[in-house]
Motif scaffolding. Structure first.
Motif, PDB file in Angstrom:
ATOM      1  N   GLU A  19       9.063  -9.403  -6.961  1.00  0.00           N
ATOM      2  CA  GLU A  19       8.387  -8.061  -6.633  1.00  0.00           C
ATOM      3  C   GLU A  19       8.962  -6.905  -7.519  1.00  0.00           C
ATOM      4  O   GLU A  19       8.177  -6.095  -8.003  1.00  0.00           O
ATOM      5  CB  GLU A  19       8.600  -7.935  -5.285  1.00  0.00           C
ATOM      6  N   ARG A  59       3.579   2.631   1.399  1.00  0.00           N
ATOM      7  CA  ARG A  59       2.128   2.621   1.633  1.00  0.00           C
ATOM      8  C   ARG A  59       1.957   3.552   3.189  1.00  0.00           C
ATOM      9  O   ARG A  59       1.090   4.546   3.204  1.00  0.00           O
ATOM     10  CB  ARG A  59       1.590   1.197   2.142  1.00  0.00           C
ATOM     11  N   TYR A  80      -0.018  -8.340  -8.430  1.00  0.00           N
ATOM     12  CA  TYR A  80       1.104  -8.788  -7.564  1.00  0.00           C
ATOM     13  C   TYR A  80       0.905 -10.379  -7.293  1.00  0.00           C
ATOM     14  O   TYR A  80       2.074 -11.150  -7.589  1.00  0.00           O
ATOM     15  CB  TYR A  80       0.970  -7.936  -6.396  1.00  0.00           C
ATOM     16  N   ASP A  81      -0.026 -11.014  -6.981  1.00  0.00           N
ATOM     17  CA  ASP A  81      -0.535 -12.221  -6.754  1.00  0.00           C
ATOM     18  C   ASP A  81      -0.269 -13.126  -7.711  1.00  0.00           C
ATOM     19  O   ASP A  81       0.325 -14.117  -7.471  1.00  0.00           O
ATOM     20  CB  ASP A  81      -1.789 -12.407  -6.192  1.00  0.00           C
ATOM     21  N   ASP A 135      -2.410  -5.148  -6.525  1.00  0.00           N
ATOM     22  CA  ASP A 135      -2.151  -6.241  -5.927  1.00  0.00           C
ATOM     23  C   ASP A 135      -2.822  -7.367  -6.272  1.00  0.00           C
ATOM     24  O   ASP A 135      -2.191  -8.839  -5.957  1.00  0.00           O
ATOM     25  CB  ASP A 135      -3.182  -6.029  -4.418  1.00  0.00           C
ATOM     26  N   ARG A 136      -3.633  -7.552  -7.213  1.00  0.00           N
ATOM     27  CA  ARG A 136      -3.976  -8.783  -7.820  1.00  0.00           C
ATOM     28  C   ARG A 136      -2.918  -9.183  -8.941  1.00  0.00           C
ATOM     29  O   ARG A 136      -2.547 -10.241  -9.212  1.00  0.00           O
ATOM     30  CB  ARG A 136      -5.457  -8.365  -8.773  1.00  0.00           C
ATOM     31  N   THR A 179      -4.453 -15.968  -5.095  1.00  0.00           N
ATOM     32  CA  THR A 179      -4.028 -14.882  -3.983  1.00  0.00           C
ATOM     33  C   THR A 179      -2.776 -15.363  -3.244  1.00  0.00           C
ATOM     34  O   THR A 179      -2.357 -16.563  -3.645  1.00  0.00           O
ATOM     35  CB  THR A 179      -5.132 -14.992  -2.966  1.00  0.00           C
ATOM     36  N   ASN A 210      -5.444  -2.965 -10.867  1.00  0.00           N
ATOM     37  CA  ASN A 210      -5.211  -3.430  -9.590  1.00  0.00           C
ATOM     38  C   ASN A 210      -3.877  -4.146  -9.145  1.00  0.00           C
ATOM     39  O   ASN A 210      -3.642  -5.356  -9.600  1.00  0.00           O
ATOM     40  CB  ASN A 210      -6.397  -4.422  -9.533  1.00  0.00           C
ATOM     41  N   THR A 249      -8.679 -10.616  -0.736  1.00  0.00           N
ATOM     42  CA  THR A 249      -7.967  -9.965  -0.286  1.00  0.00           C
ATOM     43  C   THR A 249      -6.351 -10.203  -0.559  1.00  0.00           C
ATOM     44  O   THR A 249      -5.765 -10.994  -0.005  1.00  0.00           O
ATOM     45  CB  THR A 249      -7.591  -9.848   1.538  1.00  0.00           C
ATOM     46  N   TYR A 250      -6.091  -9.375  -2.103  1.00  0.00           N
ATOM     47  CA  TYR A 250      -4.972  -9.836  -2.491  1.00  0.00           C
ATOM     48  C   TYR A 250      -3.730  -9.667  -1.547  1.00  0.00           C
ATOM     49  O   TYR A 250      -3.804  -8.535  -1.036  1.00  0.00           O
ATOM     50  CB  TYR A 250      -4.566  -9.169  -3.986  1.00  0.00           C
ATOM     51  N   ARG A 251      -2.668 -10.251  -1.590  1.00  0.00           N
ATOM     52  CA  ARG A 251      -1.397 -10.025  -0.846  1.00  0.00           C
ATOM     53  C   ARG A 251      -1.553 -10.536   0.553  1.00  0.00           C
ATOM     54  O   ARG A 251      -0.647 -10.333   1.154  1.00  0.00           O
ATOM     55  CB  ARG A 251      -0.865  -8.507  -1.109  1.00  0.00           C
ATOM     56  N   ASN A 260      -4.082  -1.806   4.638  1.00  0.00           N
ATOM     57  CA  ASN A 260      -3.393  -3.223   4.996  1.00  0.00           C
ATOM     58  C   ASN A 260      -2.058  -2.806   5.794  1.00  0.00           C
ATOM     59  O   ASN A 260      -1.205  -3.565   5.350  1.00  0.00           O
ATOM     60  CB  ASN A 260      -3.102  -3.950   3.846  1.00  0.00           C
TER      61      ASN A 260
END
Ligand code: ASP
Ligand code: MG
Length: 417
Positions: free
Chosen positions: A47, A360, A111-112, A108-109, A195, A106, A151-153, A338
């Motif tokens: 992370e 967030r 991240y995955d 979250d993308r 994902t 992006n 839905t990434y993450r 989210n």
């Protein structure tokens, strides 16, 4: 077929990886699918790589540290396996190359794609070690089976596609008895992008595979000997919940008991697959059984404390009533980001929610302030007590300022400071 899940703590070092063979020896004749998380604190470290990469910071040293630690564990547990070492090095090289690209925007993308590597590395090592220990096994890329939306993450499972994929992929497994080593936490959308299922999602992966395979049981191997009525690290005199229902376990994990990921139970309940939570350090200990035979034997007071909560109070600026219209607007803003609402309560003009304090949720507060008056208390704890009695409630709330309280017949909840 049985499904075993080994979490990060169980494979945090070479000794942990070796101990897996010990566990497997007890199940020599069973067909097994083994779901493994990333080693130790790898996911946290990855992370940090993501945040650095997306901020344009230098992350090469962080990746180098992960590479060194994984290669050294592999060298310890499977010293002669040059194929596995080459495979592992290749994955690190690919990650290094992808981190030289400009971030896509992006987050979250990204991240995955990045964080999922932890599970790939750990399973390559585990698979190599088991081979080295004489346990023939098949390494399976979970992304060829677990199909999700994008839905990434916190991806949602596409059950019917996954069912089709698992029938094909798993029928081709050559080892007998079956020994499949695969990743928890990760899946793949219809475009072939990686994902992830949300932090600690490997338990859920084990349940997904069990569901797809009609497994006879799932065992989560942990560093604690089962599910307790409270976190033994926080409270003295905790009790083992030796036999509880799916329903009770769902409630407990939903409220924050961290032993099992909340999404784990539903697929198991649908197919009446029992879940065992057992200690990988004490194979003789009975652990906890979760199944559908036991509605009534789980009535000891159980309590869960969620720290780091924000208690947020949202009021329409003109003091108009909180009605369905503004509620649906508020819910949408939480859902779009989210952000999980851990508890909610409304009065005529205010809607209060307790949610985890994260960057967030702080952003959301600023967003909501455009349309509402928003106040919040930080540094709160959310305490949930199932099957409460006065003694337990007194013990948990004495000397604390109770900011919000909610009770049903079986559950009492408090936001305290
Ligand atoms: N490695 C992932 C995490 O730490 C998934 C898991 O451990 O279940 O969140
Ligand atoms: Mg983990």
């Amino acid at each position: 077929m049985k499904v075993f899940k080994f979490g990060g703590a169980s494979v945090k070092d070479a000794a942990g990886v070796r101990n897996m063979a010990n566990v497997l020896k007890h199940f020599a004749l069973d067909d097994l699918l083994i779901v493994v998380s990333a080693m130790g604190k790898t996911t946290n470290a990855l992370e940090a790589v993501v945040w650095g990469y997306c901020d344009g910071a230098e992350v090469a040293d962080k990746v180098a540290a992960l590479r060194a630690s994984h290669l050294s564990i592999l060298a310890e547990v499977a010293p002669d396996d040059v194929t596995a070492a080459a495979e592992l090095i290749l994955r690190f090289d690919q990650l290094g190359t992808s981190l030289k690209r400009v971030p896509s925007g992006n987050v979250d993308r990204e991240y995955d794609a990045i964080v999922s590597q932890g599970e790939i590395w750990s399973t390559l090592i585990v698979s190599a070690y088991l081979r080295h220990a004489g346990i023939a096994n098949t390494w399976l890329d979970a992304r060829t089976v677990v199909r999700t939306d994008d839905t990434y993450r916190s991806a949602r499972i596409d059950w019917s596609s996954s069912e089709g994929l698992s029938a094909t992929v798993l029928s081709e497994v050559p080892t007998k008895p079956v020994r499949v080593v695969t990743q928890g936490f990760i899946g793949c959308n219809s475009e072939g992008e990686t994902t992830t299922l949300g932090r600690e999602g490997s338990d859920f992966s084990a349940a997904i595979f069990a569901y797809l395979l009609d497994a006879e049981s799932v065992t989560i191997w942990k560093d604690v000997p089962g599910m307790f009525n409270a976190d033994p690290k926080l409270f003295p005199d905790t009790r083992l919940l030796s036999h509880i229902s799916y329903r009770e376990a769902i409630e407990l994990s939903y409220f924050g008991a961290s032993v099992i990921h909340p999404r784990t139970l539903q697929p198991l309940q649908k197919k009446h697959i029992p879940l065992y939570v057992r200690s990988f350090m004490d194979l003789a200990a009975p652990g906890s059984t979760i199944d559908d035979r036991s509605e009534n034997d789980s009535l000891v007071p159980s309590f869960i404390v969620k720290p780091k909560q924000l208690l947020i109070s949202i009021t329409p600026r003109d003091l108009s009533f909180i009605v369905e219209e503004n509620l649906s607007d508020i819910f949408k803003q939480f859902a779009d980001r989210n952000i999980r609402i851990d508890l909610m309560q409304n009065s005529a003009v205010a809607f209060s929610v307790s949610a985890e304090d994260t960057p967030r949720s702080r952003q959301l507060i600023e967003e909501l302030r455009k349309d509402y008056e928003v106040r919040y208390n930080e540094g709160c704890e959310l305490i949930t007590v199932r099957h409460f009695d006065d003694a337990t409630l007194g013990m948990l709330t004495s000397g604390r300022e109770v900011l919000l309280e909610q009770r049903s017949r079986s559950t009492a909840r408090f936001v305290v400071k």
